[in-house]
Design a protein around this motif. Structure first.
Motif, PDB file in Angstrom:
ATOM      1  N   GLN A 136     -30.986  17.847  24.766  1.00  0.00           N
ATOM      2  CA  GLN A 136     -31.715  18.807  25.599  1.00  0.00           C
ATOM      3  C   GLN A 136     -31.345  18.737  27.078  1.00  0.00           C
ATOM      4  O   GLN A 136     -31.617  19.668  27.826  1.00  0.00           O
ATOM      5  CB  GLN A 136     -33.231  18.586  25.457  1.00  0.00           C
ATOM      6  N   ILE A 137     -30.737  17.617  27.502  1.00  0.00           N
ATOM      7  CA  ILE A 137     -30.438  17.455  28.931  1.00  0.00           C
ATOM      8  C   ILE A 137     -29.065  18.044  29.272  1.00  0.00           C
ATOM      9  O   ILE A 137     -28.296  18.385  28.379  1.00  0.00           O
ATOM     10  CB  ILE A 137     -30.492  15.963  29.338  1.00  0.00           C
ATOM     11  N   LEU A 138     -28.753  18.144  30.554  1.00  0.00           N
ATOM     12  CA  LEU A 138     -27.433  18.567  31.055  1.00  0.00           C
ATOM     13  C   LEU A 138     -26.938  19.825  30.324  1.00  0.00           C
ATOM     14  O   LEU A 138     -27.517  20.891  30.477  1.00  0.00           O
ATOM     15  CB  LEU A 138     -26.430  17.397  30.946  1.00  0.00           C
ATOM     16  N   GLU A 139     -25.897  19.712  29.501  1.00  0.00           N
ATOM     17  CA  GLU A 139     -25.396  20.883  28.768  1.00  0.00           C
ATOM     18  C   GLU A 139     -26.508  21.556  27.966  1.00  0.00           C
ATOM     19  O   GLU A 139     -26.550  22.783  27.835  1.00  0.00           O
ATOM     20  CB  GLU A 139     -24.299  20.459  27.785  1.00  0.00           C
ATOM     21  N   GLY A 140     -27.391  20.734  27.397  1.00  0.00           N
ATOM     22  CA  GLY A 140     -28.449  21.238  26.535  1.00  0.00           C
ATOM     23  C   GLY A 140     -29.432  22.149  27.258  1.00  0.00           C
ATOM     24  O   GLY A 140     -30.073  23.001  26.644  1.00  0.00           O
ATOM     25  N   GLN A 141     -29.544  21.968  28.584  1.00  0.00           N
ATOM     26  CA  GLN A 141     -30.435  22.837  29.356  1.00  0.00           C
ATOM     27  C   GLN A 141     -29.890  24.250  29.438  1.00  0.00           C
ATOM     28  O   GLN A 141     -30.644  25.207  29.558  1.00  0.00           O
ATOM     29  CB  GLN A 141     -30.558  22.305  30.782  1.00  0.00           C
ATOM     30  N   PHE A 142     -28.562  24.346  29.398  1.00  0.00           N
ATOM     31  CA  PHE A 142     -27.922  25.657  29.546  1.00  0.00           C
ATOM     32  C   PHE A 142     -27.495  26.229  28.208  1.00  0.00           C
ATOM     33  O   PHE A 142     -27.300  27.427  28.074  1.00  0.00           O
ATOM     34  CB  PHE A 142     -26.716  25.536  30.497  1.00  0.00           C
ATOM     35  N   ARG A 143     -27.321  25.354  27.209  1.00  0.00           N
ATOM     36  CA  ARG A 143     -26.909  25.784  25.867  1.00  0.00           C
ATOM     37  C   ARG A 143     -27.831  25.082  24.852  1.00  0.00           C
ATOM     38  O   ARG A 143     -27.431  24.103  24.208  1.00  0.00           O
ATOM     39  CB  ARG A 143     -25.436  25.408  25.637  1.00  0.00           C
ATOM     40  N   PRO A 144     -29.057  25.599  24.704  1.00  0.00           N
ATOM     41  CA  PRO A 144     -30.097  24.859  23.965  1.00  0.00           C
ATOM     42  C   PRO A 144     -29.745  24.553  22.502  1.00  0.00           C
ATOM     43  O   PRO A 144     -30.173  23.532  21.985  1.00  0.00           O
ATOM     44  CB  PRO A 144     -31.314  25.780  24.034  1.00  0.00           C
ATOM     45  N   GLN A 145     -28.988  25.406  21.825  1.00  0.00           N
ATOM     46  CA  GLN A 145     -28.677  25.166  20.407  1.00  0.00           C
ATOM     47  C   GLN A 145     -27.339  24.448  20.211  1.00  0.00           C
ATOM     48  O   GLN A 145     -26.990  24.059  19.092  1.00  0.00           O
ATOM     49  CB  GLN A 145     -28.619  26.504  19.635  1.00  0.00           C
ATOM     50  N   PHE A 146     -26.603  24.288  21.308  1.00  0.00           N
ATOM     51  CA  PHE A 146     -25.213  23.833  21.202  1.00  0.00           C
ATOM     52  C   PHE A 146     -25.061  22.504  20.460  1.00  0.00           C
ATOM     53  O   PHE A 146     -24.316  22.396  19.475  1.00  0.00           O
ATOM     54  CB  PHE A 146     -24.606  23.738  22.610  1.00  0.00           C
ATOM     55  N   PHE A 147     -25.790  21.471  20.904  1.00  0.00           N
ATOM     56  CA  PHE A 147     -25.581  20.150  20.297  1.00  0.00           C
ATOM     57  C   PHE A 147     -26.156  20.055  18.889  1.00  0.00           C
ATOM     58  O   PHE A 147     -25.761  19.182  18.119  1.00  0.00           O
ATOM     59  CB  PHE A 147     -26.134  19.041  21.192  1.00  0.00           C
ATOM     60  N   ILE A 148     -27.097  20.943  18.561  1.00  0.00           N
ATOM     61  CA  ILE A 148     -27.586  20.964  17.172  1.00  0.00           C
ATOM     62  C   ILE A 148     -26.450  21.473  16.282  1.00  0.00           C
ATOM     63  O   ILE A 148     -26.159  20.895  15.232  1.00  0.00           O
ATOM     64  CB  ILE A 148     -28.853  21.843  17.050  1.00  0.00           C
ATOM     65  N   GLY A 149     -25.766  22.507  16.742  1.00  0.00           N
ATOM     66  CA  GLY A 149     -24.606  23.022  16.006  1.00  0.00           C
ATOM     67  C   GLY A 149     -23.497  21.990  15.900  1.00  0.00           C
ATOM     68  O   GLY A 149     -22.907  21.797  14.830  1.00  0.00           O
ATOM     69  N   VAL A 150     -23.235  21.303  17.008  1.00  0.00           N
ATOM     70  CA  VAL A 150     -22.164  20.293  17.030  1.00  0.00           C
ATOM     71  C   VAL A 150     -22.515  19.114  16.121  1.00  0.00           C
ATOM     72  O   VAL A 150     -21.691  18.678  15.303  1.00  0.00           O
ATOM     73  CB  VAL A 150     -21.925  19.790  18.478  1.00  0.00           C
ATOM     74  N   ALA A 151     -23.735  18.594  16.259  1.00  0.00           N
ATOM     75  CA  ALA A 151     -24.126  17.413  15.466  1.00  0.00           C
ATOM     76  C   ALA A 151     -24.144  17.773  13.979  1.00  0.00           C
ATOM     77  O   ALA A 151     -23.732  16.977  13.137  1.00  0.00           O
ATOM     78  CB  ALA A 151     -25.491  16.896  15.921  1.00  0.00           C
ATOM     79  N   THR A 152     -24.600  18.976  13.664  1.00  0.00           N
ATOM     80  CA  THR A 152     -24.666  19.381  12.255  1.00  0.00           C
ATOM     81  C   THR A 152     -23.257  19.482  11.667  1.00  0.00           C
ATOM     82  O   THR A 152     -22.978  18.930  10.600  1.00  0.00           O
ATOM     83  CB  THR A 152     -25.409  20.725  12.110  1.00  0.00           C
ATOM     84  N   VAL A 153     -22.356  20.152  12.359  1.00  0.00           N
ATOM     85  CA  VAL A 153     -21.015  20.326  11.792  1.00  0.00           C
ATOM     86  C   VAL A 153     -20.269  18.994  11.745  1.00  0.00           C
ATOM     87  O   VAL A 153     -19.544  18.711  10.788  1.00  0.00           O
ATOM     88  CB  VAL A 153     -20.213  21.426  12.525  1.00  0.00           C
TER      89      VAL A 153
END
Ligand code: AMP
Length: 278
Positions: free
Chosen positions: A115-132
């Motif tokens: 949720q921090i740093l990149e996650g503040q600007f791209r809220p779903q991004f790391f969920i997509g990355v971690a899942t794949v």
């Protein structure tokens, strides 16, 4: 001879054969449009294993609807030629339906870090990355997987995910490979106009300046604010963040702990990210 497979079943079969004979397996996940940054990870994978696997998959779940999924650069034949030359054993290049069934429902989220740093600007991004990445690691079950420090927060997310899920894989971070003027190589650099390309190295220059100042004792907030102002003045249109964080947890830095400077900023329609050690 390098082989290219497009289904999870084929990939598993090849890797299972190698595992059966006791061979060590490496995985380098990529979204293709390969450059020297990717290839340095591929070479590390090769050195650290008997059999190297590279995946090429532009993962739709890490792109927000307004982002560049459809226009993301793709050139599979060029990628495959580069990987063949690098002596890769197996390329896993699934299509979207192979990776995600219509009714897929499971997501992997590393809370806090996402949720921090990149996650503040791209809220779903790391969920997509971690899942794949969880899927790719479970599908391949490599002994070692290599990720670039270029995407430093992503590397932290993957390390945490692998640890939390007890995935039996060693996660290795590879150095950021840069152009001669300091710009971190990225598949998205091809989006930059000529003028933007000449400005792009300022991002690395400014965060390197922040690292130097913080190391010499300057106040973190002042160094980051100055860098943001310099980037604005240079023509970056909106700086998302310039931040100094704990190099392992990405939390606020504490005395005596290793630190990392991380930044994201827009040049026209292109969002650049970069980071350096303090
Ligand atoms: P991508 O294709 O952008 O998803 O990147 C695939 C992998 O290559 C990720 O682990 C990235 O961090 C890594 N990578 C991308 N650019 C660089 C670079 N300039 N230097 C080192 N690794 C990189």
């Amino acid at each position: 001879m390098m082989e290219v497979v497009r289904t999870v079943a084929e990939m598993r079969e090849r890797v299972a054969g190698w595992r059966h004979t006791g061979e060590r397996i490496s995985l380098v996940p990529t979204m293709g449009a390969l450059h020297e940054g990717h290839m340095s990870l591929v070479r590390q994978g090769d050195e650290l294993s008997d059999r190297s696997v590279v995946s090429i998959f532009v993962n739709p779940t890490q792109f927000a609807p307004h982002e560049d999924f459809t226009t993301y650069p793709r050139d599979e034949s060029r990628d495959l030629a580069m990987l063949e030359k690098a002596d890769v054993d197996l390329v896993f290049a699934p299509d979207v339906t192979q990776m995600y069934r219509d009714d897929h429902r499971t997501k992997v989220e590393v809370q806090g870090l996402s949720q921090i740093l990149e996650g503040q600007f791209r809220p779903q991004f790391f969920i997509g990355v971690a899942t794949v990445c969880a899927k790719l690691l479970i599908q391949t079950m490599p002994d070692v997987a290599i990720f670039g420090e270029k995407d430093y927060q992503q590397l932290c997310v993957i390390r945490a995910m692998a640890r939390d899920l007890d995935l039996p894989v060693q996660i290795i971070g590879g150095d950021t490979i840069r152009e001669s003027d300091g710009l971190a190589m990225s598949s998205r650099n091809t989006y930059l106009s000529n003028t933007e390309r000449t400005l792009a190295p300022y991002l690395h220059q400014e965060i390197t300046g922040v690292a130097r100042r913080v190391k010499s004792g300057d106040a973190i907030e002042v160094a980051c604010a100055d860098a943001t102002q310099q980037l604005d003045a240079a023509g970056f249109k909106s700086v998302d963040y310039v931040a100094v964080r704990d190099a392992e947890t990405l939390e606020m830095p504490a005395q005596g702990r290793p630190m990392r400077v991380l930044a994201a900023a827009w040049l026209g329609k292109t969002r650049l990210i970069d980071n350096v050690a303090v």
